[in-house]
Design an enzyme around this catalytic site. Sequence first.
Site, PDB file in Angstrom:
ATOM      1  N   GLU A 266       0.849  -1.192   0.000  1.00 18.51           N
ATOM      2  CA  GLU A 266       0.000   0.000   0.000  1.00 18.51           C
ATOM      3  C   GLU A 266       0.878   1.232   0.000  1.00 18.51           C
ATOM      4  O   GLU A 266       1.835   1.315   0.774  1.00 18.51           O
ATOM      5  CB  GLU A 266      -0.896   0.078   1.248  1.00 18.51           C
ATOM      6  CG  GLU A 266      -2.135  -0.765   1.255  1.00 18.51           C
ATOM      7  CD  GLU A 266      -3.006  -0.488   2.490  1.00 18.51           C
ATOM      8  OE1 GLU A 266      -2.915   0.629   3.054  1.00 18.51           O
ATOM      9  OE2 GLU A 266      -3.763  -1.381   2.877  1.00 18.51           O
ATOM     10  N   GLU A 321     -13.591   6.045  -1.395  1.00 17.02           N
ATOM     11  CA  GLU A 321     -14.556   5.194  -0.693  1.00 17.02           C
ATOM     12  C   GLU A 321     -15.285   6.022   0.356  1.00 17.02           C
ATOM     13  O   GLU A 321     -14.722   6.383   1.384  1.00 17.02           O
ATOM     14  CB  GLU A 321     -13.830   4.002  -0.066  1.00 17.02           C
ATOM     15  CG  GLU A 321     -13.135   3.119  -1.092  1.00 17.02           C
ATOM     16  CD  GLU A 321     -12.267   2.059  -0.459  1.00 17.02           C
ATOM     17  OE1 GLU A 321     -12.817   1.163   0.233  1.00 17.02           O
ATOM     18  OE2 GLU A 321     -11.024   2.127  -0.625  1.00 17.02           O
ATOM     19  N   LYS A 324     -15.627   5.122   4.439  1.00 11.94           N
ATOM     20  CA  LYS A 324     -14.483   4.877   5.311  1.00 11.94           C
ATOM     21  C   LYS A 324     -14.506   5.864   6.472  1.00 11.94           C
ATOM     22  O   LYS A 324     -14.754   7.062   6.277  1.00 11.94           O
ATOM     23  CB  LYS A 324     -13.168   5.002   4.536  1.00 11.94           C
ATOM     24  CG  LYS A 324     -12.961   3.923   3.488  1.00 11.94           C
ATOM     25  CD  LYS A 324     -11.505   3.751   3.127  1.00 11.94           C
ATOM     26  CE  LYS A 324     -10.752   3.080   4.261  1.00 11.94           C
ATOM     27  NZ  LYS A 324      -9.341   2.797   3.924  1.00 11.94           N
ATOM     28  N   GLU A 330      -9.068   9.774   4.344  1.00 13.43           N
ATOM     29  CA  GLU A 330      -9.357   8.349   4.221  1.00 13.43           C
ATOM     30  C   GLU A 330     -10.365   8.063   3.113  1.00 13.43           C
ATOM     31  O   GLU A 330     -10.369   6.974   2.551  1.00 13.43           O
ATOM     32  CB  GLU A 330      -9.890   7.815   5.554  1.00 13.43           C
ATOM     33  CG  GLU A 330      -8.841   7.651   6.627  1.00 13.43           C
ATOM     34  CD  GLU A 330      -7.806   6.592   6.262  1.00 13.43           C
ATOM     35  OE1 GLU A 330      -8.212   5.501   5.824  1.00 13.43           O
ATOM     36  OE2 GLU A 330      -6.606   6.876   6.376  1.00 13.43           O
TER      37      GLU A 330
END
Length: 484
Positions: A266, A321, A324, A330
């Site tokens: 990541e 997203e 999240k 985030e």
Amino acid sequence: MALPRRLLLAAALSLLLLAGADAGTVGVNWGRVANDLPTPSAVVQLLKQHGIAQVKLYDTEPTVLRALANSGVKVVVALPNEQLAAAAKRPAYALAWVRRNVAAYYPSTQIQAIAVGNEVFATAPNATAQLVPAMRNIQAALARLNIDKAVKVSSPIALTALANSYPPSAGVFREELAQPVMKPMLEFLAQTGSYLMVNAYPFFAYAGNAGVVSLDYALFRPNAGVLDPATGLKYYSLLDAQLDAVFSAVSKLGGSYNGVRVVVSETGWPSKGDPKEVGAGAGNAAAYNGNLVRRVLSGNAGTPRRPDADVDVYLFALFNENQKPGPASERNYGVFYPNQKQVYDVQFVLGGKSVGNGGGGGLGWQDNGAGPNGGGNNAAPSGGVKAMTSPGSAWCVANAMAGESRLKAALDYACGPGGADCRGIQPGAACFEPNTMVDHASYAFNDYYQRKGRSIGTCDFAGAAYVVNQAPTKMGKCELPSTV
């Protein structure tokens, strides 16, 4: 209207080093903590359209694995943290899990690895003792099903596994992890021919130390570098320094696993954040991910400690997203919006071997059109980065975070001979208002980018610009054209 000499020098230096290692690969993390994402089959088509050949999942969702079948996309699946204890204590559970979630789809779905847990030490510390036993039981299950040679087993660790990471030579694992967990894990990885997964985010280090850490150093741009006094090695990239801290920690454990490969499982940069999240922004995200991808695919991703290493990287993340938790960042790491348009332009495929290593670690001013010196900084399609263009509509806009001086230098260059038509932003002209550096630079950068055929590298300007695939806001009465 010429660029300052220091920028010309940085641009020239960026072309001096040719790639010395085989190219690594770039994939993306496909998270699904959102309620507005495309169907799995639509996502697979998106992956293929953009040349994304590797994805990492956070589970084994059947609809996703079925959609990936016969797609040619290689897949990393995950055994969630909450199942670690069962997989560690019961070999039969591990066998059933592998049979149901891996063997049932393989080889039509090209599962190449299993991530056992995710950042266990940081997010599920109570399961730390079960991690390596679970990995061993999953490996034994793969062997029993005769797919252990094709499917590797690993576990992503966060950089918080290190007790110290600066300077890189001082990298060492936390005492409670070093001998009980990391040493047996590395022995397992070496024995099975697997690799260590590391989640590394220069964004966090920069955001927490913006007064000390250079933004150029974090974004792979030309910079003065940081010296490690113990080794004499100089670092021009914060990610390099983080990875070498991991390599140093591994070497301090002894053993015969110093050569275990590292995969960056990541990494990424948010395109938006809360006011206190210094550095979060689309321009910086475009610079970080774009420069990193070009560097990895060019085979120029080795670190000062391991200069010849090729590195595989998984960007975080495929989509923004919206469900999240946590700070705004985030929810804004995605390369794509849920409507499948890119948040900013990142090319996942390069043609041939590219050049470019600004000062040993950061890609410099890359331009397939005219260079800052009137043509001397061309990465020609025949010998460098392929002259690809952004698909569909695309615009080049100014990166406000670059600062007035960098924007002014880049604006002067863009409006120079053979560049943009900047008559529209002269006093009294239709696009003069609003009279701000960012607006004028966006106008000039976009005109330049469109005139150069939207070739890769023609919207960078040493980090002063980036590409977007959704129409930017109007400049007063003017709209930035998506073509010239």
